[in-house]
Design a protein around this motif. Structure first.
Motif, PDB file in Angstrom:
ATOM      1  N   TYR A   1       1.281  -8.486  -6.526  1.00 11.83           N
ATOM      2  CA  TYR A   1       1.573  -9.695  -7.293  1.00 11.83           C
ATOM      3  C   TYR A   1       3.077  -9.898  -7.451  1.00 11.83           C
ATOM      4  O   TYR A   1       3.612 -10.996  -7.213  1.00 11.83           O
ATOM      5  CB  TYR A   1       0.905  -9.607  -8.665  1.00 11.83           C
ATOM      6  CG  TYR A   1       1.288 -10.739  -9.586  1.00 11.83           C
ATOM      7  CD1 TYR A   1       0.724 -12.004  -9.445  1.00 11.83           C
ATOM      8  CD2 TYR A   1       2.235 -10.544 -10.596  1.00 11.83           C
ATOM      9  CE1 TYR A   1       1.084 -13.045 -10.284  1.00 11.83           C
ATOM     10  CE2 TYR A   1       2.601 -11.582 -11.440  1.00 11.83           C
ATOM     11  CZ  TYR A   1       2.019 -12.828 -11.279  1.00 11.83           C
ATOM     12  OH  TYR A   1       2.389 -13.859 -12.118  1.00 11.83           O
ATOM     13  N   LEU A   2       3.775  -8.814  -7.847  1.00 10.54           N
ATOM     14  CA  LEU A   2       5.218  -8.931  -8.095  1.00 10.54           C
ATOM     15  C   LEU A   2       6.001  -9.228  -6.813  1.00 10.54           C
ATOM     16  O   LEU A   2       6.878 -10.106  -6.792  1.00 10.54           O
ATOM     17  CB  LEU A   2       5.741  -7.641  -8.739  1.00 10.54           C
ATOM     18  CG  LEU A   2       5.224  -7.336 -10.151  1.00 10.54           C
ATOM     19  CD1 LEU A   2       5.734  -5.985 -10.637  1.00 10.54           C
ATOM     20  CD2 LEU A   2       5.662  -8.444 -11.126  1.00 10.54           C
ATOM     21  N   ILE A   3       5.681  -8.503  -5.747  1.00  8.98           N
ATOM     22  CA  ILE A   3       6.421  -8.709  -4.484  1.00  8.98           C
ATOM     23  C   ILE A   3       6.107 -10.077  -3.900  1.00  8.98           C
ATOM     24  O   ILE A   3       6.989 -10.778  -3.399  1.00  8.98           O
ATOM     25  CB  ILE A   3       6.080  -7.588  -3.480  1.00  8.98           C
ATOM     26  CG1 ILE A   3       6.625  -6.245  -3.984  1.00  8.98           C
ATOM     27  CG2 ILE A   3       6.664  -7.892  -2.110  1.00  8.98           C
ATOM     28  CD1 ILE A   3       6.248  -5.068  -3.117  1.00  8.98           C
ATOM     29  N   GLU A   4       4.824 -10.456  -3.961  1.00  8.18           N
ATOM     30  CA  GLU A   4       4.438 -11.759  -3.421  1.00  8.18           C
ATOM     31  C   GLU A   4       5.119 -12.889  -4.181  1.00  8.18           C
ATOM     32  O   GLU A   4       5.612 -13.854  -3.583  1.00  8.18           O
ATOM     33  CB  GLU A   4       2.917 -11.912  -3.503  1.00  8.18           C
ATOM     34  CG  GLU A   4       2.395 -13.302  -3.149  1.00  8.18           C
ATOM     35  CD  GLU A   4       2.560 -13.636  -1.679  1.00  8.18           C
ATOM     36  OE1 GLU A   4       2.633 -14.837  -1.364  1.00  8.18           O
ATOM     37  OE2 GLU A   4       2.617 -12.695  -0.861  1.00  8.18           O
TER      38      GLU A   4
ATOM     39  N   SER B   1      -1.625   0.001  -9.053  1.00  3.92           N
ATOM     40  CA  SER B   1      -0.277  -0.135  -8.474  1.00  3.92           C
ATOM     41  C   SER B   1      -0.281  -1.159  -7.335  1.00  3.92           C
ATOM     42  O   SER B   1       0.641  -1.960  -7.199  1.00  3.92           O
ATOM     43  CB  SER B   1       0.224   1.218  -7.960  1.00  3.92           C
ATOM     44  OG  SER B   1       0.307   2.146  -9.002  1.00  3.92           O
ATOM     45  N   PHE B   2      -1.360  -1.100  -6.516  1.00  6.73           N
ATOM     46  CA  PHE B   2      -1.459  -2.034  -5.399  1.00  6.73           C
ATOM     47  C   PHE B   2      -1.485  -3.470  -5.891  1.00  6.73           C
ATOM     48  O   PHE B   2      -0.762  -4.343  -5.376  1.00  6.73           O
ATOM     49  CB  PHE B   2      -2.711  -1.734  -4.577  1.00  6.73           C
ATOM     50  CG  PHE B   2      -2.846  -2.612  -3.360  1.00  6.73           C
ATOM     51  CD1 PHE B   2      -2.264  -2.250  -2.154  1.00  6.73           C
ATOM     52  CD2 PHE B   2      -3.559  -3.808  -3.421  1.00  6.73           C
ATOM     53  CE1 PHE B   2      -2.386  -3.056  -1.036  1.00  6.73           C
ATOM     54  CE2 PHE B   2      -3.687  -4.625  -2.316  1.00  6.73           C
ATOM     55  CZ  PHE B   2      -3.099  -4.255  -1.110  1.00  6.73           C
ATOM     56  N   LEU B   3      -2.314  -3.723  -6.925  1.00  7.38           N
ATOM     57  CA  LEU B   3      -2.430  -5.080  -7.459  1.00  7.38           C
ATOM     58  C   LEU B   3      -1.122  -5.547  -8.099  1.00  7.38           C
ATOM     59  O   LEU B   3      -0.683  -6.690  -7.890  1.00  7.38           O
ATOM     60  CB  LEU B   3      -3.576  -5.140  -8.477  1.00  7.38           C
ATOM     61  CG  LEU B   3      -4.976  -4.910  -7.901  1.00  7.38           C
ATOM     62  CD1 LEU B   3      -6.004  -4.870  -9.034  1.00  7.38           C
ATOM     63  CD2 LEU B   3      -5.322  -6.011  -6.903  1.00  7.38           C
ATOM     64  N   ILE B   4      -0.512  -4.659  -8.885  1.00  9.22           N
ATOM     65  CA  ILE B   4       0.728  -5.031  -9.572  1.00  9.22           C
ATOM     66  C   ILE B   4       1.848  -5.291  -8.551  1.00  9.22           C
ATOM     67  O   ILE B   4       2.546  -6.311  -8.606  1.00  9.22           O
ATOM     68  CB  ILE B   4       1.154  -3.940 -10.572  1.00  9.22           C
ATOM     69  CG1 ILE B   4       0.138  -3.872 -11.724  1.00  9.22           C
ATOM     70  CG2 ILE B   4       2.562  -4.216 -11.101  1.00  9.22           C
ATOM     71  CD1 ILE B   4       0.390  -2.727 -12.681  1.00  9.22           C
TER      72      ILE B   4
ATOM     73  N   PHE C   1      -5.707   9.332  -9.225  1.00 12.29           N
ATOM     74  CA  PHE C   1      -5.182   8.819  -7.945  1.00 12.29           C
ATOM     75  C   PHE C   1      -5.804   7.460  -7.592  1.00 12.29           C
ATOM     76  O   PHE C   1      -5.105   6.524  -7.203  1.00 12.29           O
ATOM     77  CB  PHE C   1      -5.457   9.828  -6.837  1.00 12.29           C
ATOM     78  CG  PHE C   1      -5.038   9.358  -5.477  1.00 12.29           C
ATOM     79  CD1 PHE C   1      -3.708   9.461  -5.062  1.00 12.29           C
ATOM     80  CD2 PHE C   1      -5.960   8.784  -4.599  1.00 12.29           C
ATOM     81  CE1 PHE C   1      -3.321   9.021  -3.815  1.00 12.29           C
ATOM     82  CE2 PHE C   1      -5.574   8.341  -3.351  1.00 12.29           C
ATOM     83  CZ  PHE C   1      -4.254   8.462  -2.953  1.00 12.29           C
ATOM     84  N   SER C   2      -7.157   7.377  -7.766  1.00  7.54           N
ATOM     85  CA  SER C   2      -7.859   6.144  -7.404  1.00  7.54           C
ATOM     86  C   SER C   2      -7.434   4.984  -8.294  1.00  7.54           C
ATOM     87  O   SER C   2      -7.138   3.882  -7.799  1.00  7.54           O
ATOM     88  CB  SER C   2      -9.374   6.349  -7.507  1.00  7.54           C
ATOM     89  OG  SER C   2      -9.785   7.398  -6.649  1.00  7.54           O
ATOM     90  N   VAL C   3      -7.435   5.243  -9.605  1.00 10.98           N
ATOM     91  CA  VAL C   3      -7.064   4.180 -10.542  1.00 10.98           C
ATOM     92  C   VAL C   3      -5.605   3.758 -10.338  1.00 10.98           C
ATOM     93  O   VAL C   3      -5.275   2.562 -10.302  1.00 10.98           O
ATOM     94  CB  VAL C   3      -7.307   4.637 -11.987  1.00 10.98           C
ATOM     95  CG1 VAL C   3      -6.750   3.605 -12.983  1.00 10.98           C
ATOM     96  CG2 VAL C   3      -8.783   4.857 -12.240  1.00 10.98           C
ATOM     97  N   ALA C   4      -4.720   4.750 -10.184  1.00 12.89           N
ATOM     98  CA  ALA C   4      -3.294   4.445 -10.006  1.00 12.89           C
ATOM     99  C   ALA C   4      -3.053   3.674  -8.709  1.00 12.89           C
ATOM    100  O   ALA C   4      -2.227   2.747  -8.657  1.00 12.89           O
ATOM    101  CB  ALA C   4      -2.483   5.737 -10.018  1.00 12.89           C
TER     102      ALA C   4
ATOM    103  N   PHE D   1       0.831  -1.214   0.000  1.00 13.06           N
ATOM    104  CA  PHE D   1       0.000   0.000   0.000  1.00 13.06           C
ATOM    105  C   PHE D   1       0.860   1.256   0.000  1.00 13.06           C
ATOM    106  O   PHE D   1       0.543   2.233  -0.705  1.00 13.06           O
ATOM    107  CB  PHE D   1      -0.935  -0.011   1.208  1.00 13.06           C
ATOM    108  CG  PHE D   1      -1.797   1.213   1.303  1.00 13.06           C
ATOM    109  CD1 PHE D   1      -2.953   1.328   0.518  1.00 13.06           C
ATOM    110  CD2 PHE D   1      -1.460   2.261   2.131  1.00 13.06           C
ATOM    111  CE1 PHE D   1      -3.744   2.458   0.592  1.00 13.06           C
ATOM    112  CE2 PHE D   1      -2.246   3.393   2.202  1.00 13.06           C
ATOM    113  CZ  PHE D   1      -3.397   3.495   1.430  1.00 13.06           C
ATOM    114  N   ILE D   2       1.924   1.262   0.785  1.00 15.40           N
ATOM    115  CA  ILE D   2       2.797   2.449   0.842  1.00 15.40           C
ATOM    116  C   ILE D   2       3.401   2.726  -0.530  1.00 15.40           C
ATOM    117  O   ILE D   2       3.446   3.875  -0.993  1.00 15.40           O
ATOM    118  CB  ILE D   2       3.898   2.245   1.903  1.00 15.40           C
ATOM    119  CG1 ILE D   2       3.283   2.240   3.303  1.00 15.40           C
ATOM    120  CG2 ILE D   2       4.965   3.333   1.791  1.00 15.40           C
ATOM    121  CD1 ILE D   2       4.253   1.900   4.401  1.00 15.40           C
TER     122      ILE D   2
END
Length: 354
Positions: free
Chosen positions: A49-52, A43-46, A36-39, A8-9
């Motif tokens: 997924y990548l970090i996980e 960004s949160f989803l991407i 802001f909302s869309v980004a 989230f950060i």
């Protein structure tokens, strides 16, 4: 920090950056809010997924590996699989703790390796000295072809003394090995320490006369004191300590055996007024084959294991032994024993391995 918070950060930072850029070019608050909302969502989803997939999953594997290695298979199976909700902080803690533990193990292995090298060096020297002496005497007798019978008799007597020295060395090595491995049990019983001290002193009087040393029993208590220990092994401790005091005592001097009644223990001390020991040697005094005066120790004889055996026996009784000494004035060896409680049953104490 948990995964969702971390993602989230990062997503929030990206969304803010894009929103500021959008406002700079369009000056439209509605477009900024939408951006802001869309980004933020994308960004949160991407990021999640990548970090996980590429980072967090690897960290979890590292954490589980270190956690399992630390616990061991048996303990891990008993506790069950454990994966922390915040493995990033935990893995840092685990790695530091694991690294410190491994460092201690490496240092201990280095100490053991040094001890092994020193032990092999010492034992080879201890065996080599009498063996070379025996070989020399036998060769001399063979070269003489027994023509000089008096010389042959003397050489055979000297060879016999060196054989005795080898026998003592092998016997003491076998005993200290069994003490360390716990093969020799500690047979506890109640007995009067006063009586045992008198027996050992009487048995040592002949050897004391040979060294021109007087044995003194400084008994401060009229009533006998009961202790709970292995009588035979404590007798060996006393014999070794008195023998040591006679070897390094001064001619015409004294060896005093003292008994002190403590609260739950008894303190036995053997004091001589001999050559004493330098302070720098005191920490190593109970090491196997350690000698403070090599040349004199060779002349005196012995296996060099007497004090090491004493230490193992006392520690197997879960008691302590100490030494204090002043060079030129003498030495005092003291050890404690558990007092026997009157009219109470005694639990069987375990035999400790040194």
């Amino acid at each position: 920090m948990k995964l969702r918070v971390l993602v989230f950060i990062n997503a929030f930072a990206v969304a803010v950056t894009l929103s500021v850029a959008n406002y700079y070019f369009q000056h439209n608050w509605h477009a900024v809010i939408v951006t802001f909302s869309v980004a933020l969502i994308i960004s949160f989803l991407i990021f999640y997924y990548l970090i996980e997939k590429y980072i967090y999953s690897k960290i979890k594997l590292i954490y589980k590996l270190i956690h399992n290695l630390k616990l061991g298979r048996d303990l891990r199976d008993a506790l069950g699989e454990h994966v922390s909700a915040d493995p990033i902080n935990d893995v840092e803690h685990e790695v530091k703790e694991w690294a410190a533990q491994k460092k201690d193990e490496i240092n201990e292995l280095r100490k053991q390796e040094k001890f092994r090298r020193d032990f092999l060096s010492n034992i080879s020297h201890e065996f080599k000295t009498p063996l070379f002496a025996i070989q020399g005497y036998i060769d001399a007798i063979q070269d003489d072809d027994l023509e000089d019978k008096d010389m042959a008799r003397q050489f055979l007597q000297k060879a016999a003394r060196n054989v005795d020295r080898l026998s003592y060395l092998i016997k003491d090595l076998d005993e200290i090995s069994k003490l360390e491995s716990g093969e020799i049990p500690i047979n506890y019983s109640k007995f009067k320490i006063n009586d045992l001290l008198r027996e050992v002193i009487e048995a040592s009087e002949m050897k004391a006369k040979q060294h021109h040393i007087k044995l003194i029993f400084k008994q401060k208590y009229d009533d006998s004191i009961l202790v709970y220990a292995d009588r035979q092994k404590i007798s060996q401790v006393l014999i070794n300590l008195i023998d040591n005091s006679l070897k390094y005592g001064k001619e015409g001097g004294n060896t005093a055996v003292s008994l002190f009644d403590l609260h739950e223990q008894v303190l036995v001390e053997i004091t001589d007024d001999g050559i004493g020991i330098e302070e720098k040697f005191l920490p190593r005094l109970f090491e196997r084959f350690f000698r403070t005066d090599t040349s004199r120790s060779r002349q005196i004889g012995g296996s060099g294991l007497g004090l090491a055996i004493v230490k193992h026996i006392i520690e197997a009784h879960q008691q302590t032994i100490n030494v204090r000494s002043t060079e030129g004035l003498g030495s005092t060896f003291g050890f404690t024993l558990q007092k026997a409680k009157q009219n109470l049953p005694f639990p069987s104490l375990p035999t400790l391995k040194s």
